[in-house]
Design a protein around this motif. Sequence first.
Motif, PDB file in Angstrom:
ATOM      1  N   GLU A  62      12.527  -6.280 -17.986  1.00  0.00           N
ATOM      2  CA  GLU A  62      11.623  -6.268 -17.672  1.00  0.00           C
ATOM      3  C   GLU A  62      10.452  -7.258 -16.550  1.00  0.00           C
ATOM      4  OE1 GLU A  62       9.822  -7.584 -20.897  1.00  0.00           O
ATOM      5  OE2 GLU A  62      10.873  -5.974 -22.108  1.00  0.00           O
ATOM      6  N   LEU A  63      10.649  -8.284 -15.413  1.00  0.00           N
ATOM      7  CA  LEU A  63      10.308  -8.924 -14.563  1.00  0.00           C
ATOM      8  C   LEU A  63      10.399  -7.944 -13.729  1.00  0.00           C
ATOM      9  CD1 LEU A  63      12.073 -11.841 -14.866  1.00  0.00           C
ATOM     10  CD2 LEU A  63      10.186 -11.864 -15.638  1.00  0.00           C
ATOM     11  N   LEU A  64      11.293  -7.176 -13.345  1.00  0.00           N
ATOM     12  CA  LEU A  64      10.253  -6.111 -11.766  1.00  0.00           C
ATOM     13  C   LEU A  64       9.720  -5.090 -12.847  1.00  0.00           C
ATOM     14  CD1 LEU A  64      11.131  -4.311  -9.755  1.00  0.00           C
ATOM     15  CD2 LEU A  64      13.161  -3.537 -10.829  1.00  0.00           C
ATOM     16  N   LEU A  65       9.391  -4.553 -13.549  1.00  0.00           N
ATOM     17  CA  LEU A  65       8.722  -3.627 -14.435  1.00  0.00           C
ATOM     18  C   LEU A  65       6.638  -4.154 -14.009  1.00  0.00           C
ATOM     19  CD1 LEU A  65      10.318  -1.606 -17.245  1.00  0.00           C
ATOM     20  CD2 LEU A  65       9.741  -0.755 -14.702  1.00  0.00           C
ATOM     21  N   ASP A  66       7.232  -5.596 -14.506  1.00  0.00           N
ATOM     22  CA  ASP A  66       5.722  -6.762 -14.285  1.00  0.00           C
ATOM     23  C   ASP A  66       5.608  -6.767 -12.926  1.00  0.00           C
ATOM     24  OD1 ASP A  66       5.658  -6.994 -16.849  1.00  0.00           O
ATOM     25  OD2 ASP A  66       7.182  -9.090 -17.441  1.00  0.00           O
ATOM     26  N   ALA A  67       6.669  -6.850 -12.023  1.00  0.00           N
ATOM     27  CA  ALA A  67       5.982  -6.824 -10.744  1.00  0.00           C
ATOM     28  C   ALA A  67       5.418  -5.511 -10.706  1.00  0.00           C
ATOM     29  CB  ALA A  67       7.719  -7.040 -10.122  1.00  0.00           C
ATOM     30  N   ASP A  68       6.134  -4.196 -10.312  1.00  0.00           N
ATOM     31  CA  ASP A  68       5.520  -3.489 -10.306  1.00  0.00           C
ATOM     32  C   ASP A  68       4.265  -2.838 -10.798  1.00  0.00           C
ATOM     33  OD1 ASP A  68       7.778  -2.280  -8.819  1.00  0.00           O
ATOM     34  OD2 ASP A  68       8.525  -0.734 -10.346  1.00  0.00           O
ATOM     35  N   ASN A  69       3.756  -3.531 -11.865  1.00  0.00           N
ATOM     36  CA  ASN A  69       2.540  -3.215 -12.503  1.00  0.00           C
ATOM     37  C   ASN A  69       1.665  -4.685 -11.550  1.00  0.00           C
ATOM     38  OD1 ASN A  69       2.774  -1.428 -13.730  1.00  0.00           O
ATOM     39  ND2 ASN A  69       3.722  -2.465 -15.461  1.00  0.00           N
ATOM     40  N   ALA A  70       1.618  -5.227 -10.787  1.00  0.00           N
ATOM     41  CA  ALA A  70       1.191  -5.891 -10.521  1.00  0.00           C
ATOM     42  C   ALA A  70       0.670  -6.067  -9.096  1.00  0.00           C
ATOM     43  CB  ALA A  70       1.483  -7.758 -10.208  1.00  0.00           C
ATOM     44  N   ALA A  71      -0.704  -6.272  -8.891  1.00  0.00           N
ATOM     45  CA  ALA A  71      -1.369  -5.846  -7.835  1.00  0.00           C
ATOM     46  C   ALA A  71      -0.777  -6.345  -6.211  1.00  0.00           C
ATOM     47  CB  ALA A  71      -3.271  -5.805  -7.420  1.00  0.00           C
ATOM     48  N   PRO A  72      -0.557  -6.118  -4.985  1.00  0.00           N
ATOM     49  CA  PRO A  72       0.562  -6.879  -4.756  1.00  0.00           C
ATOM     50  C   PRO A  72      -0.280  -7.489  -3.472  1.00  0.00           C
ATOM     51  CG  PRO A  72       0.987  -4.087  -3.933  1.00  0.00           C
ATOM     52  CD  PRO A  72       0.092  -4.461  -5.074  1.00  0.00           C
ATOM     53  N   ILE A  73      -0.645  -8.543  -2.535  1.00  0.00           N
ATOM     54  CA  ILE A  73      -1.139  -9.041  -1.603  1.00  0.00           C
ATOM     55  C   ILE A  73      -0.457  -8.350  -0.394  1.00  0.00           C
ATOM     56  CG2 ILE A  73       0.630 -10.469  -0.567  1.00  0.00           C
ATOM     57  CD1 ILE A  73      -1.967 -13.143  -0.935  1.00  0.00           C
ATOM     58  N   VAL A  74      -2.019  -8.125   0.587  1.00  0.00           N
ATOM     59  CA  VAL A  74      -1.645  -7.215   1.905  1.00  0.00           C
ATOM     60  C   VAL A  74      -0.753  -8.224   2.421  1.00  0.00           C
ATOM     61  CG1 VAL A  74      -2.660  -6.567   3.449  1.00  0.00           C
ATOM     62  CG2 VAL A  74      -4.255  -6.130   1.640  1.00  0.00           C
TER      63      VAL A  74
ATOM     64  N   TYR B  51      -2.424 -11.626   3.043  1.00  0.00           N
ATOM     65  CA  TYR B  51      -3.773 -11.548   2.774  1.00  0.00           C
ATOM     66  C   TYR B  51      -4.327 -11.421   2.059  1.00  0.00           C
ATOM     67  CZ  TYR B  51      -9.459 -10.540   4.525  1.00  0.00           C
ATOM     68  OH  TYR B  51     -10.363 -10.600   4.686  1.00  0.00           O
ATOM     69  N   ASP B  52      -5.507 -11.838   0.821  1.00  0.00           N
ATOM     70  CA  ASP B  52      -5.841 -11.464   0.125  1.00  0.00           C
ATOM     71  C   ASP B  52      -7.644 -11.315   0.105  1.00  0.00           C
ATOM     72  OD1 ASP B  52      -6.622 -13.777  -0.278  1.00  0.00           O
ATOM     73  OD2 ASP B  52      -5.509 -13.791  -2.259  1.00  0.00           O
ATOM     74  N   GLY B  53      -8.106 -11.354   1.261  1.00  0.00           N
ATOM     75  CA  GLY B  53      -9.551 -11.851   1.350  1.00  0.00           C
ATOM     76  C   GLY B  53     -10.401 -10.114   1.295  1.00  0.00           C
ATOM     77  N   GLY B  54      -9.385  -9.168   0.865  1.00  0.00           N
ATOM     78  CA  GLY B  54     -10.470  -7.746   1.196  1.00  0.00           C
ATOM     79  C   GLY B  54     -10.024  -6.818   1.775  1.00  0.00           C
ATOM     80  N   ASP B  55     -10.918  -5.622   2.783  1.00  0.00           N
ATOM     81  CA  ASP B  55     -10.371  -4.723   3.796  1.00  0.00           C
ATOM     82  C   ASP B  55      -9.528  -5.127   5.241  1.00  0.00           C
ATOM     83  OD1 ASP B  55      -9.984  -2.825   4.868  1.00  0.00           O
ATOM     84  OD2 ASP B  55     -12.167  -2.317   4.997  1.00  0.00           O
ATOM     85  N   PRO B  56      -8.178  -5.164   4.766  1.00  0.00           N
ATOM     86  CA  PRO B  56      -7.398  -5.405   5.761  1.00  0.00           C
ATOM     87  C   PRO B  56      -7.937  -4.937   7.253  1.00  0.00           C
ATOM     88  CG  PRO B  56      -6.626  -4.158   4.282  1.00  0.00           C
ATOM     89  CD  PRO B  56      -7.530  -4.336   3.638  1.00  0.00           C
ATOM     90  N   ALA B  57      -8.323  -3.805   7.367  1.00  0.00           N
ATOM     91  CA  ALA B  57      -9.316  -3.029   8.824  1.00  0.00           C
ATOM     92  C   ALA B  57     -10.198  -4.026   9.112  1.00  0.00           C
ATOM     93  CB  ALA B  57      -9.641  -1.622   8.031  1.00  0.00           C
ATOM     94  N   ARG B  58     -10.953  -4.775   8.837  1.00  0.00           N
ATOM     95  CA  ARG B  58     -12.026  -5.645   9.204  1.00  0.00           C
ATOM     96  C   ARG B  58     -11.054  -6.827   9.933  1.00  0.00           C
ATOM     97  NH1 ARG B  58     -15.505  -5.783   3.640  1.00  0.00           N
ATOM     98  NH2 ARG B  58     -16.261  -3.588   3.730  1.00  0.00           N
ATOM     99  N   LEU B  59     -10.096  -7.281  10.080  1.00  0.00           N
ATOM    100  CA  LEU B  59      -9.253  -8.008  11.259  1.00  0.00           C
ATOM    101  C   LEU B  59      -9.179  -7.635  11.973  1.00  0.00           C
ATOM    102  CD1 LEU B  59      -6.760  -9.196   8.008  1.00  0.00           C
ATOM    103  CD2 LEU B  59      -8.903 -10.483   8.457  1.00  0.00           C
ATOM    104  N   PRO B  60      -8.895  -9.460  13.032  1.00  0.00           N
ATOM    105  CA  PRO B  60      -9.290  -9.574  14.646  1.00  0.00           C
ATOM    106  C   PRO B  60      -8.442  -8.506  14.374  1.00  0.00           C
ATOM    107  CG  PRO B  60     -10.162 -10.773  13.682  1.00  0.00           C
ATOM    108  CD  PRO B  60      -9.663 -10.378  12.584  1.00  0.00           C
ATOM    109  N   GLY B  61      -7.687  -7.677  15.671  1.00  0.00           N
ATOM    110  CA  GLY B  61      -6.502  -6.891  15.779  1.00  0.00           C
ATOM    111  C   GLY B  61      -5.855  -5.620  14.574  1.00  0.00           C
ATOM    112  N   VAL B  62      -6.255  -5.312  13.722  1.00  0.00           N
ATOM    113  CA  VAL B  62      -5.965  -4.122  13.393  1.00  0.00           C
ATOM    114  C   VAL B  62      -6.464  -3.286  14.142  1.00  0.00           C
ATOM    115  CG1 VAL B  62      -6.391  -3.504  10.869  1.00  0.00           C
ATOM    116  CG2 VAL B  62      -6.072  -5.598  10.889  1.00  0.00           C
TER     117      VAL B  62
END
Length: 519
Positions: A228-240, A271-282
């Motif tokens: 159940e911990l694994l299934l819960d992790a599958d359903n959690a939004a992952p951080i970038v 990173y959890d601050g939005g669209d990573p495409a806007r970050l320097p270097g991406v």
Amino acid sequence: MSNESGNGRNGRAAGRPRGNEPRRNDQGRQRNRGGSTPRRYSEAAPSSRKRAADPARLAAFEVLRAVSADDAYANLVLPARIRAHRLDTRDAGFATELAYGALRGQGLYDAVLARCVDRDLARLDAAVLDVLRLGTHQLLAMRVPNHAALDETVALTRAEIGAGPSGLVNAVLRKVSARSLDEWTDELTAGVADETARTSLRHSHPEWIVRALRQALVAHGRGTDELELLLDADNAAPIVNLVALPGLGDLAPVVERGAGPGSLVAGSALYDGGDPARLPGVAEGTVRVQDAGSQLVARALAEHPLEGRDERWLDLCAGPGGKAALLAALAAQRGARLTANEIAPHRAQLVRNALAAVPDTAWEVEVGDGRRFAGIEDGYDRIMLDAPCSGLGALRRRPESRWRKQPSDIPDLTALQQELVDAAVAALRPGGLLAYVTCSPHPAETTAVVLDTLSRHRGLRLLDSGAALDAAALHPVDAATPVLGRRGEVLAGATTAQLWPHRHATDAMFLALFQRVEG
């Protein structure tokens, strides 16, 4: 904000009558003259109902339509829709949670909707079903006021599908809103005797995947109490997860924009601050979005000690290029050269794009079936075989895939995996290293492939893959699994390594590191 916009923000449209006062339009005509209790098709009166869709919800709706109508991948469609609608950071986050959450929860939400719709869900227009899933996710799993979720979803229906279905959507979602998520889940599972079926409903995973993940935990030395911990992790939004290509990328400007240092792999960030495409270097490709588990298995291959020549590296199945970019950057630092092979021309172009930031003296891209490398002269020193697999280890990042995969897919995949392993072994020089990697913990795609490989290739030795992973990590990750031989004996000095979303906050990456000990 998108989750409280329109008439739903205050719960009542301006000018709406209170209590049992007569309801009249702008010309003074009374509405609902047939009875003392007014009919309620929406929270707002028709004259003040929204006709335009909220941009964040529209972006999420477009993602669901692309997934269901075009077999698209949400993680590829969503960034383009966010940019097309010019969503700011907060609305982009809302759209992401709405789209991904509706896709992850589709099994449970469809079971709820089946109780609230007066016909089989298969008879609903596909676009209507998608908008109902979006509304259900807002009502049951997001911090959106019910009136806002209802009004905005009805407005989206009216704007994108038509006025006709909006009454149905409003009526169905009102029934959905009558209970909380826990109440719906308890009601749906109350009469289900089978534990796997209950777990499938409660955690919104197909039953066959629940069974496969339970078997996988046992096969890799974990307990079924972690399921159940694994299934819960599958359903959690992952951080970038981000990686700075060694010698090329710089995380300092990314950290200044709010990213935090990664705790698992050197040169990584979270990173959890939005669209990573806007970050320097991406945009330049020197900083890339890549799961920490993928970073770690690539580094485990590249950093393991190797005797003799260390100049020729091969990524046998390189598309779309994430591991290839990291390997090429490491190869460039050592004077080695990576051959990145991909069978599909369009994916080979993705590999070229991923490698563009690395000096081209360190890499080349080839297009063709990886099995053709069997028996190549003057074999390779290090080979990455990130084999095509079921992807059961990346369900949190690819939320739609759990509903697309079937257990019948596994036999064809394992046959291909074995053929690619055979080709990789034949392409490996004596003393060279082979990393067999899958983004799946399924025993048929992991431990079974390892045992079959060892039985067919007597000149191949399985190394301590867990120790190799620990050596490449910032701290020990405790991912090693002892390997049992055909007679049940423990193979001395040999382990595989299995990462888990619920234990390592990574995709469920599997690694078996081999060395060719004979010619």
